[in-house]
Design a protein around this motif. Sequence first.
Motif, short mmCIF file in Angstrom:
data_model
loop_
_atom_site.label_atom_id
_atom_site.label_comp_id
_atom_site.label_asym_id
_atom_site.label_seq_id
_atom_site.Cartn_x
_atom_site.Cartn_y
_atom_site.Cartn_z
N GLU A 123 14.66 -9.14 44.71
CA GLU A 123 14.58 -8.59 45.88
C GLU A 123 15.45 -8.94 46.89
N VAL A 124 16.05 -8.13 47.79
CA VAL A 124 17.17 -8.07 48.54
C VAL A 124 16.87 -9.43 49.62
N ARG A 125 15.47 -9.44 50.08
CA ARG A 125 15.16 -10.43 51.15
C ARG A 125 15.55 -11.91 50.71
N LEU A 126 15.62 -12.08 49.22
CA LEU A 126 15.86 -13.40 48.95
C LEU A 126 17.25 -13.73 48.70
N LEU A 127 18.27 -12.56 48.91
CA LEU A 127 19.72 -13.01 48.96
C LEU A 127 20.15 -13.46 50.35
N SER A 128 21.29 -14.03 50.39
CA SER A 128 21.87 -14.51 51.51
C SER A 128 22.58 -13.49 52.50
N GLY A 129 22.77 -13.81 53.51
CA GLY A 129 23.26 -12.58 54.42
C GLY A 129 24.32 -11.93 53.82
N GLY A 162 19.81 -1.27 57.65
CA GLY A 162 20.61 -1.16 56.41
C GLY A 162 19.99 -1.24 55.07
N LEU A 163 18.83 -2.12 55.03
CA LEU A 163 18.24 -2.42 53.73
C LEU A 163 16.53 -2.25 53.76
N ALA A 164 16.26 -2.15 52.64
CA ALA A 164 14.89 -2.21 52.32
C ALA A 164 14.63 -3.51 51.79
N LEU A 165 14.26 -4.53 52.71
CA LEU A 165 14.13 -6.07 52.28
C LEU A 165 13.28 -6.25 51.09
N GLY A 166 12.12 -5.35 50.97
CA GLY A 166 11.18 -5.65 49.77
C GLY A 166 11.52 -5.32 48.68
N LEU A 167 12.60 -4.30 48.42
CA LEU A 167 13.05 -3.58 47.32
C LEU A 167 14.10 -4.49 46.64
N ASP A 168 14.31 -4.00 45.31
CA ASP A 168 15.12 -4.77 44.49
C ASP A 168 16.65 -4.41 44.77
N VAL A 169 17.70 -5.42 44.39
CA VAL A 169 19.06 -4.73 44.72
C VAL A 169 19.40 -3.48 44.02
N ARG A 170 18.86 -3.14 42.87
CA ARG A 170 19.28 -1.84 42.21
C ARG A 170 18.85 -0.73 43.05
N ASN A 171 17.51 -0.92 43.63
CA ASN A 171 17.03 0.45 44.37
C ASN A 171 17.56 0.65 45.81
N ASN A 172 18.03 -0.89 46.26
CA ASN A 172 18.86 -0.56 47.51
C ASN A 172 20.13 -0.01 47.34
N LEU A 220 27.91 0.85 58.66
CA LEU A 220 27.12 -0.17 58.22
C LEU A 220 26.63 -0.89 59.44
N SER A 221 25.43 -0.74 60.04
CA SER A 221 24.90 -1.10 61.37
C SER A 221 24.87 -2.73 61.55
N GLU A 222 25.06 -3.46 62.38
CA GLU A 222 25.22 -4.74 62.82
C GLU A 222 23.75 -5.41 62.36
#
Lengths: 506, 333
Positions: free
Chosen positions: A394-400, A342-352, A334-336
């Motif tokens: 979408e994952v980009r809308l989640l907190s760190g 680590g993430l495809a920010l534009g995709l949703d949680v499910r697909n990530n 799990l990269s820093e």
Amino acid sequence: MNPVIQMHGIDKRFPGVHALKSVQFDLIAGEVHALMGENGAGKSTLMKILSGIYQPDGGTIRVNGAEVRIAGPRAAQGLGIGIIHQELALMPDLTVAQNIFIGREPKNRFGVLNEGKLNADAAAIFQQMKVAIDPQAEVRTLTIAKQQMVEIAKALSFRSSILIMDEPTAALNDRETDELFAIIRGLRGEGVGVVYISHKMDEIRRISDRVTVMRDGAYVGTVTAADTPIETIINMMVGRDLDQSVVDIPDLSGAEVALRVQGLNRGRVVRDVSFDLKKGEILGFAGLMGAGRTEVARVIFGADKRESGEIEVHGRAAAIRTPQDAVKAGIGYLSEDRKHFGLALGLDVRNNIGLTALDKFSDRAGRVNDSALAKVARDYIESLAIRTPSDKQEVRLLSGGNQQKVVIAKWLLRDCDILIFDEPTRGIDVGAKAEIYRLLVDLAAQGKAIIVISSELPEVLRLSHRIAVMCEGRLTGILPGGPATSQTEIMRLATQRDMASEGALT
Amino acid sequence: MTATVPAASPLNRLKASGAQQKLLAFASLIVLLIFFSIASENFLQTSNIIAILQATSVNGVLAIAATLVIITGGIDLSVGTLMTFTAVVSGVVLTFWGMALPFGILAAIGMGAFCGLISGTLIARMKIPPFIATLGMMLILKGLSLVISGTKPIYFNDTPSYPELSTGSLVGKLIPALPLPNGVLILFLLALFISWVLNRTVLGRYTFALGSNEEAVRLSGVNTDGWKIAIYALAGGICGIAGLLISSRLNSAQPALGLGYELDAIAAVVIGGTSLAGGRGSILGTIIGALIMSVLLNGLRILSVAQEWQTVVTGLIIIAAVYADMLRRRRAG
């Protein structure tokens, strides 16, 4: 002594965030004034206001006693305020001298450049700084440390009497840091006021005269660096005594060895590294920036090529040459830098969560079974307590912190039972940190073997069952976790240089 | 630490400046020339060499415009149809309105610069990605060319000296042994001038700086939007020159022409070693790139290779050129 900078009642709002709440700050000529606080405390925002990048919503700024409005970067330069940004703001394709004088090139009235003067002026600044850099070298060919020097030279070229440095040592090794500090001390001697933003306690003690602490966008207090204990400053930063909860070390004497690394080598960054990691164990990796911890992880994971050394997974030699091999062997990294790797920010949680395990959810024709994927995703959202409105967010809308949990879910779904966390709480706020810690402890209790690489000693001490300390690519010791080990002991190992090789190199 | 400055050796500078790609392109050009001279005795005739240069002039000028924009990290898809549009504008001024030649020239270059200004404004101020902004401009200008000309070619019958712009030979009048067409002369002079602008003027410095790290330039207090617009306007003006050259050579403004020229121009830029990522590139490289393309087409034609295949070869060359560049970068680390 007259302050060169007086900021008073500075207020700044961004959509949804009250970033600065009536903050004050002052700077005296010839001092190094450290500005400290956790991520999101508002340090960088305050300094961006001082350098004209943001406009404050309220408050006053005085430079040399006169109230000013700093309309933009150019106005700040005019007032003698230079800033060195955290992400270096250089043009890699241009030469050193061209970078220093960008926007102020010596030219005639037809816009024709005078390159001779440009290079001579740059050389003169380096002479003054006592630094050896060729003004005509392309910036892309310089090391990060040298690029930093170019930034400083650029700031000095404005005849700046105020120099703001935002985490200047983040990418420097010890020796480069020493060189930087020598330059800062030189500037201080010439009466330049330096604002120094950093997270590193030891640096603050070495370089700064005064320390101002911010927390959650508010001013906490200003103290003198020399006679204030580090604990006091930390307490000011976190607003409470440090979490004293002690790591609960399980009895792993009978546990199977999940990962065995023998004599790992890669150039100068990984030198003869050997260690064991048991099932259910959390092994912390401590060390200073550039000690080679991330490099070890990348070599184990197959992201970088190893020159020699053996890796055994569950007692069997593992031929890991690529990250695919590592994943097949059950190792997750799990990269820093979650956003990049680590993430495809534009995709949703499910697909990530399902991204790297789509083969589990698709038939031979490649059709994805969305409902099965959704079910698994929802299970992880529940078990890891990922705070998201739904698995379609979408994952980009989640907190760190929640993004980090999505990454963890992704690797768990791949059946990885050896997990390497590189700076797992970087950019995550204090409350979410505790949750990530709890999650790591739970994962270990379930039998996962875990490596945690962290630059924050309190984090290493709080999590690790054992602590591996690195310095200059070598593993200088493995200490037991828990209260028996002190920060001092770790620091001693983290700075234990190999004198023999040091002598050979210089 | 001492204050002695380690001087970069000229060789290192050469490596660092991306000159290798230029060298590689130049070497490829030489190899092509040698190959075709051996393969066909007709190739190295003066008249054929002149024909190659003449064929390079329009694409070369457009490629110079494209180079400027690409160094900023942008792309201009409208250079081809802008060329056509300025040719039509020149036709309107000279033939429809019957004005004198200098007005036609001014109108073409001025209109080119104006259209470039619009593209630049769309990109810099309205933050429309260059690819989209210039794609839109490409279609708008193609349409406008057809509308203004009434979809028919405009002939320059009232301006007898018009073909001289491209096909006459000022050099030939002075040195009869060297009948270099004006179009080629214009290409070379323009290349020298823009090369000087890029390397010795503030505009050129910001062209490279913008492509290298725009945010850094902005934080240094430079009016990045203004300079970017200026660069697109300059590129547009150069397309106006291309419009004059092509309409002069055909002695007519062909409103249906132009589409596809932008790709040839970008190909020449890329073959010449200018990075599509921005920040690095050179006019010399672009000229070599444009020459490689014309030499190849001309040589294959002389060897009676079908035109369809010529296009295929051009495509292969582009991929090979960029791959060579990637290899070099990877080695440089």
